[in-house]
Design a protein around this motif. Structure first.
Motif, mmCIF file in Angstrom:
data_model
loop_
_atom_site.group_PDB
_atom_site.id
_atom_site.type_symbol
_atom_site.label_atom_id
_atom_site.label_comp_id
_atom_site.label_asym_id
_atom_site.label_seq_id
_atom_site.Cartn_x
_atom_site.Cartn_y
_atom_site.Cartn_z
ATOM 1 N N LEU A 187 -6.237 -0.480 -2.138
ATOM 2 C CA LEU A 187 -4.937 -0.745 -2.747
ATOM 3 C C LEU A 187 -3.975 -1.362 -1.729
ATOM 4 C CD1 LEU A 187 -4.493 2.507 -4.884
ATOM 5 C CD2 LEU A 187 -4.952 0.179 -5.726
ATOM 6 N N ASP A 188 -3.996 -0.820 -0.503
ATOM 7 C CA ASP A 188 -3.144 -1.350 0.557
ATOM 8 C C ASP A 188 -3.540 -2.786 0.906
ATOM 9 O OD1 ASP A 188 -1.055 -0.772 2.707
ATOM 10 O OD2 ASP A 188 -2.778 -1.384 3.931
ATOM 11 N N TRP A 239 -4.985 -0.513 9.837
ATOM 12 C CA TRP A 239 -4.386 0.442 8.912
ATOM 13 C C TRP A 239 -4.536 1.821 9.502
ATOM 14 C CZ3 TRP A 239 -7.105 3.645 5.033
ATOM 15 C CH2 TRP A 239 -6.287 4.095 4.004
ATOM 16 N N ARG A 286 -6.125 9.272 4.612
ATOM 17 C CA ARG A 286 -6.265 8.375 3.465
ATOM 18 C C ARG A 286 -7.724 7.933 3.344
ATOM 19 N NH1 ARG A 286 -1.194 4.324 4.188
ATOM 20 N NH2 ARG A 286 -1.986 4.117 6.305
ATOM 21 N N ASP A 287 -8.110 7.557 2.128
ATOM 22 C CA ASP A 287 -9.509 7.193 1.903
ATOM 23 C C ASP A 287 -9.644 5.712 1.553
ATOM 24 O OD1 ASP A 287 -8.882 6.875 -0.809
ATOM 25 O OD2 ASP A 287 -9.722 8.809 -1.383
ATOM 26 N N THR A 315 -10.300 4.174 -1.229
ATOM 27 C CA THR A 315 -9.623 3.717 -2.438
ATOM 28 C C THR A 315 -8.173 3.337 -2.124
ATOM 29 O OG1 THR A 315 -11.051 5.178 -3.728
ATOM 30 C CG2 THR A 315 -9.072 4.335 -4.825
ATOM 31 N N GLU A 316 -7.503 4.162 -1.326
ATOM 32 C CA GLU A 316 -6.135 3.843 -0.905
ATOM 33 C C GLU A 316 -6.111 2.607 -0.012
ATOM 34 O OE1 GLU A 316 -3.623 7.674 -0.134
ATOM 35 O OE2 GLU A 316 -5.748 8.145 0.238
#
Length: 174
Positions: A131-132, A119, A124-125, A127-128
């Motif tokens: 979700l991904d 990824w 981005r952190d 948490t993202e």
């Protein structure tokens, strides 16, 4: 960390083939990919080089991609779900619980698809990322392979941009 940073497009175009291949190999660990891009020089713009990088990546065989992935920093260090490995992860998490959830989800992903989760984390952190990961776990193996290669292209672009630096490069490489 890249050895070749901020060299500029003109300097990249002027490098000896072996040096240019080495600079690109630092961005993505495939001599085949790097050699094809080097053979396409000179590039007239950053965008032309980045476009060539994407094209050559998408033309690699799945076996060539798998070989290069084995050298990728996020894959090479194979983060496991232990407390000591929490410090090694390259993504920001608000707490240890979230980080542990990331590590467990990455392990589940690798078990499902047979290769580590990749990824482009730029900006981005965790948490993202979770979700991904959740969305990508519902992909078929064929769709996920394409998604992974697209993420790899984003990582490559980020690294090539770091290698090139701003248009014209920095003065210390003149």
């Amino acid at each position: 960390m890249l050895m070749h940073q901020g060299i500029g497009l003109d300097r990249f175009n002027a490098l000896a083939p072996r040096s240019a291949t080495h600079a690109l190999f630092e961005c993505y660990y495939s001599v085949i990919w790097a050699g094809r891009i080097v053979d396409g020089r000179p590039y007239v713009s950053h965008d032309a080089l980045l476009s060539s990088a994407d094209t050559e990546l998408f033309e690699l065989s799945p076996a060539d991609i798998d070989i290069a992935l084995q050298c990728h920093p996020t894959v090479a260090r194979r983060i496991h779900t232990t407390a000591s490995s929490l410090e090694q992860c390259a993504v920001w998490a608000p707490d240890e619980e979230t980080m542990l959830a990331v590590l467990i989800a990455c392990e589940s992903y690798e078990q499902r698809f047979g290769y580590p989760y990749l990824w482009c984390a730029a900006g981005r952190d965790a948490t993202e990322l979770l979700l991904d990961l959740d969305a990508r776990m519902s992909h078929s193996p064929e769709v996920e392979r394409k998604t992974m290669v697209s993420e790899l292209a984003k990582v490559n672009r980020t690294r090539i941009q770091r290698m090139l630096g701003p248009e014209g490069g920095y003065d210390n490489y003149s």
